[in-house]
Design an enzyme around this catalytic site. Structure first.
Site, PDB file in Angstrom:
ATOM      1  N   HIS A 111      -3.917   8.106  -1.805  1.00 65.24           N
ATOM      2  CA  HIS A 111      -3.270   9.413  -1.599  1.00 65.24           C
ATOM      3  C   HIS A 111      -4.294  10.542  -1.544  1.00 65.24           C
ATOM      4  O   HIS A 111      -4.674  10.977  -0.486  1.00 65.24           O
ATOM      5  CB  HIS A 111      -2.222   9.650  -2.686  1.00 65.24           C
ATOM      6  CG  HIS A 111      -1.388  10.869  -2.436  1.00 65.24           C
ATOM      7  ND1 HIS A 111      -0.408  10.902  -1.478  1.00 65.24           N
ATOM      8  CD2 HIS A 111      -1.412  12.099  -2.989  1.00 65.24           C
ATOM      9  CE1 HIS A 111       0.137  12.106  -1.452  1.00 65.24           C
ATOM     10  NE2 HIS A 111      -0.451  12.856  -2.357  1.00 65.24           N
ATOM     11  N   CYS A 116       9.602   6.700   0.917  1.00 63.97           N
ATOM     12  CA  CYS A 116       9.369   5.453   0.170  1.00 63.97           C
ATOM     13  C   CYS A 116       9.609   4.212   1.024  1.00 63.97           C
ATOM     14  O   CYS A 116       8.969   3.188   0.821  1.00 63.97           O
ATOM     15  CB  CYS A 116      10.300   5.367  -1.032  1.00 63.97           C
ATOM     16  SG  CYS A 116       9.771   6.404  -2.383  1.00 63.97           S
ATOM     17  N   HIS A 117      10.575   4.286   1.913  1.00 62.97           N
ATOM     18  CA  HIS A 117      10.984   3.061   2.607  1.00 62.97           C
ATOM     19  C   HIS A 117      10.478   2.955   4.023  1.00 62.97           C
ATOM     20  O   HIS A 117      10.738   1.949   4.685  1.00 62.97           O
ATOM     21  CB  HIS A 117      12.506   2.947   2.567  1.00 62.97           C
ATOM     22  CG  HIS A 117      12.944   2.770   1.155  1.00 62.97           C
ATOM     23  ND1 HIS A 117      12.869   1.568   0.515  1.00 62.97           N
ATOM     24  CD2 HIS A 117      13.336   3.680   0.239  1.00 62.97           C
ATOM     25  CE1 HIS A 117      13.236   1.741  -0.739  1.00 62.97           C
ATOM     26  NE2 HIS A 117      13.507   3.013  -0.926  1.00 62.97           N
ATOM     27  N   HIS A 129      -3.037  11.558  -9.975  1.00 67.41           N
ATOM     28  CA  HIS A 129      -2.936  12.564  -8.902  1.00 67.41           C
ATOM     29  C   HIS A 129      -4.011  13.605  -9.143  1.00 67.41           C
ATOM     30  O   HIS A 129      -3.791  14.617  -9.826  1.00 67.41           O
ATOM     31  CB  HIS A 129      -1.535  13.196  -8.896  1.00 67.41           C
ATOM     32  CG  HIS A 129      -1.284  13.974  -7.636  1.00 67.41           C
ATOM     33  ND1 HIS A 129      -1.845  15.191  -7.392  1.00 67.41           N
ATOM     34  CD2 HIS A 129      -0.549  13.681  -6.538  1.00 67.41           C
ATOM     35  CE1 HIS A 129      -1.451  15.621  -6.190  1.00 67.41           C
ATOM     36  NE2 HIS A 129      -0.658  14.718  -5.657  1.00 67.41           N
ATOM     37  N   CYS A 132      14.591   9.429   2.316  1.00 68.73           N
ATOM     38  CA  CYS A 132      14.363   7.998   2.041  1.00 68.73           C
ATOM     39  C   CYS A 132      13.069   7.478   2.662  1.00 68.73           C
ATOM     40  O   CYS A 132      12.428   6.586   2.104  1.00 68.73           O
ATOM     41  CB  CYS A 132      15.511   7.153   2.586  1.00 68.73           C
ATOM     42  SG  CYS A 132      17.109   7.916   2.385  1.00 68.73           S
ATOM     43  N   MET A 167      16.338   5.163  -9.317  1.00 67.64           N
ATOM     44  CA  MET A 167      17.183   5.677  -8.236  1.00 67.64           C
ATOM     45  C   MET A 167      18.195   6.675  -8.789  1.00 67.64           C
ATOM     46  O   MET A 167      19.008   6.328  -9.633  1.00 67.64           O
ATOM     47  CB  MET A 167      17.908   4.462  -7.651  1.00 67.64           C
ATOM     48  CG  MET A 167      19.117   4.803  -6.849  1.00 67.64           C
ATOM     49  SD  MET A 167      18.606   5.253  -5.222  1.00 67.64           S
ATOM     50  CE  MET A 167      20.216   5.401  -4.471  1.00 67.64           C
TER      51      MET A 167
END
Ligand code: DHE
Length: 589
Positions: free
Chosen positions: A369, A92-93, A412, A89, A130
């Site tokens: 990134h 992302c969080h 990317h 998790c 999700m």
């Protein structure tokens, strides 16, 4: 519980996206998801490709105290939940649950939603990206419930990693005065490939001509990238566990002469390339703690640590854990270009005077990134991937040139691909994780001003799930991998465009069945990251299977697009990135 298989990260998108949902207040009023929605609950390649803080997940982290009314977790329960959270998790969080690409998950928000709501979302996921962690069987019912209880408690705070902690890990195995003064081996260093053996925590040095594995060297855990010092003598490798190995390629055999851990989780390392500073400094950036460190280039002695916590470039709000993504060494100034993911700031870190360090902070775009230079080496282009944009910096003037929509979903590029477009002149290209689009951005403001810093063309490749795109100044071809495409055939092959065909209205590509050419029939055979040899006449692709399965490197003749050779060896465990030492050193891509 370290993951050793392909893309442990593949599991990550789920809880992350759940959390996005949970954190939105509007969501609190929505009905709970039903199992009948489940066919829509699919993880996208973008969702799969989120940081997995699995090294941090293994660390013992202190359990925060429980507030009155909070669910009580035993130490063992906390440790398990914390590990699941960091591995699946936190990408992302955020480690501190304050949000990154996903929304915040702090108890003030989760408590409003309550245990049952959290449990059901973790179980069933959502069509917003999700996955259905519970009903897919990825997490057992007890684990889902545990995660719901964990999220109602205060977040854990992993340890910091300052100078003392770094110095405690610093080892110089061979001091500078004990190292050779000339090259002692017969290796053709400029045509060596440093190959990441991801799940064995090693790199293989493979000769570009004979294709023989010359040496295998132990590195940090799930080693990520290799970079080469300006002289070509030293190889720097960084593991996900933030361990940097400095390898002296002049020794016989080449060996690690120094190592240093720069944090708990890291992805990037680079060396000073500006004239007069060759081999002098190195830099490594961390995901946790959020910081970078400048090191001595010959010993890795940590000289200066700089935290990246600070304000987001746009809303100017404090971000507690902005990770360091790509770093490149400028050719135009004594500077490192440091990309800070969550704040969207590109830092030009001037190493001329480390004591009085000058850092230029460029407001670019969030979620920086990976990226690389244009062919002149002056402009640096970096994907702000979750924003579907590319930011461009002029490293000579130290200024932002612009931020352009990449016209695809989740660019990317790796380091990207520079080519001379038959219609638009010099361009830099990126492929995308989220769709089949390949975008070309004009990079020549002098002779092709009208095209500069614009997406001048997009073409369709095989599909989404692309990670790397590659060409070479001597090549007439452009290769696009698709390792994360859900279709097994697409993920096991690459698309190749003829550069001259880009002038046509609908350029067609040819498919090279690299997975099949490898001779391996088991596994998913994800084909990843093309890399040229020094001469620019052949391209190497990794055929990436799990640790327990066979993997390979397939070499393609760039002129004929035919199979040239296959490198198969029991020691080639999960090969992913490959770095030709000349091309990496000179930024040829
Ligand atoms: Fe990478 C580069 C981060 C997963 C192979 N990867 C990078 C860079 C960053 C990054 C920030 C740029 C470094 C630089 O230039 O200084 N990578 C991440 C992640 O956060 C992510 C998404 C998840 C994670 O938990 O690590 C991730 N990366 C992967 C993989 O799963 C890949 C495909 C296989 C592997 O070995 O882990 C992978 N990343 C690579 C490679 C490069 C890279 C081969 C260098 C490409 C180049 O041409 O320079």
């Amino acid at each position: 519980m370290r993951r050793t298989g392909i893309l442990g990260a593949a599991k990550l998108g789920g809880v992350a996206a759940l959390m996005m949902l949970l954190a939105s207040t509007a969501h609190a009023q929505q009905p709970k998801p039903s199992p009948s929605d489940l066919q829509q609950h699919r993880t996208t390649p973008g969702g799969q490709y989120q940081p997995s803080l699995d090294v941090l997940g293994e660390q013992k982290v202190e359990q925060p105290g429980t507030k009155p009314g909070d669910p009580v977790l035993s130490k063992a329960e906390f440790d398990q939940a914390n590990q699941i959270y960091f591995e699946r998790c936190a990408g992302c969080h955020g480690v501190l649950r304050k949000g990154a690409t996903g929304k915040a998950l702090t108890p003030d928000l989760t408590k409003k939603l309550g245990f049952e709501y959290l449990r059901d979302f973790i179980t069933y996921g959502s069509p917003g990206g999700m996955p259905n962690w519970g009903s897919s069987g990825e997490l057992k019912t007890e684990q889902v419930e545990l995660m719901a209880r964990y999220l109602l408690n205060d977040p854990a705070q992993p340890p910091e990693f300052g100078m003392k902690e770094m110095k405690d890990t610093w080892k110089v195995a061979v001091p500078v005065d004990k190292r050779p003064t000339k090259k002692m081996n017969n290796l053709d260093i400029d045509n060596l490939f440093s190959v990441t053996l991801r799940d064995s925590g090693e790199i293989a040095l493979i000769d570009g001509k004979t294709k023989k594995i010359e040496h295998i060297i132990k590195t940090g855990y799930a080693v990520h990238i290799s970079r080469v010092s300006a002289s070509g003598r030293y190889l720097f490798v960084i593991g996900r566990d933030a361990k940097v190995n400095l390898i002296d390629l002049w020794m016989d055999p080449p060996q690690t002469v120094a190592e240093l851990k720069v944090g708990s989780e890291a992805r990037s390392v680079e060396t000073s390339k500006f004239k007069g500073y060759e081999d002098k400094f190195a830099i490594a950036g961390s995901y946790w703690p959020p910081q970078f460190v400048i090191m001595d280039g010959a010993t890795l002695e940590p000289l200066k640590i700089v935290g990246t916590r600070g304000m987001t470039y746009d809303t100017q709000e404090y971000h507690p854990e902005p990770r360091v993504a790509a770093i490149v060494g400028s050719h135009y100034n004594p500077e490192f270009v440091v990309n800070v993911k969550e704040t969207g700031q590109i830092l030009l870190v001037n190493y001329r005077d480390i004591k009085n360090l000058k850092v230029t902070s460029i407001a670019a775009e969030r979620f920086l990134h990976d990226g690389g230079f244009d062919r002149s080496g002056r402009y640096f282009l970096v994907a702000a991937n979750a924003r579907h944009k590319v930011a461009i910096v002029d490293t000579k003037e130290g200024k932002l040139v612009g931020v352009v929509e990449s016209k695809g979903q989740t660019p990317h590029p790796g380091r990207g691909a520079n080519l001379n477009h038959p219609k638009f002149g010099p361009v830099w290209a990126t492929s995308h994780l989220g769709d089949e689009i390949v975008s070309f951005i004009g990079t020549d403001p002098q002779k092709n001003k009208q095209h500069a810093w614009k997406v001048v063309q997009t073409v369709a490749g095989q599909g989404g799930g692309s990670l790397f795109i590659k060409t070479h100044p001597k090549s007439e071809h452009l290769y696009i991998d698709t390792p994360l495409n859900p279709d097994a055939e697409i993920s096991a092959s690459v698309a190749v465009f003829k550069i001259k065909d880009l002038a046509s209205a609908e350029p067609k590509y040819q498919v090279l069945p690299i997975g099949q050419w490898s001779g391996i029939s088991e596994g998913q055979r994800r084909v990843v990251q093309g890399e040229y040899n020094q001469a620019g006449d052949e391209v190497w692709f990794s055929v990436w299977n799990t640790k327990a399965q066979d993997s390979a490197i397939v070499v393609v003749d760039d002129k004929t697009l035919k199979l040239k050779s296959v490198i198969r060896d029991k020691r080639l465990i999960t090969p992913t990135g490959k770095f030709n030492l000349y091309n990496t050193r000179k930024d040829v891509y």
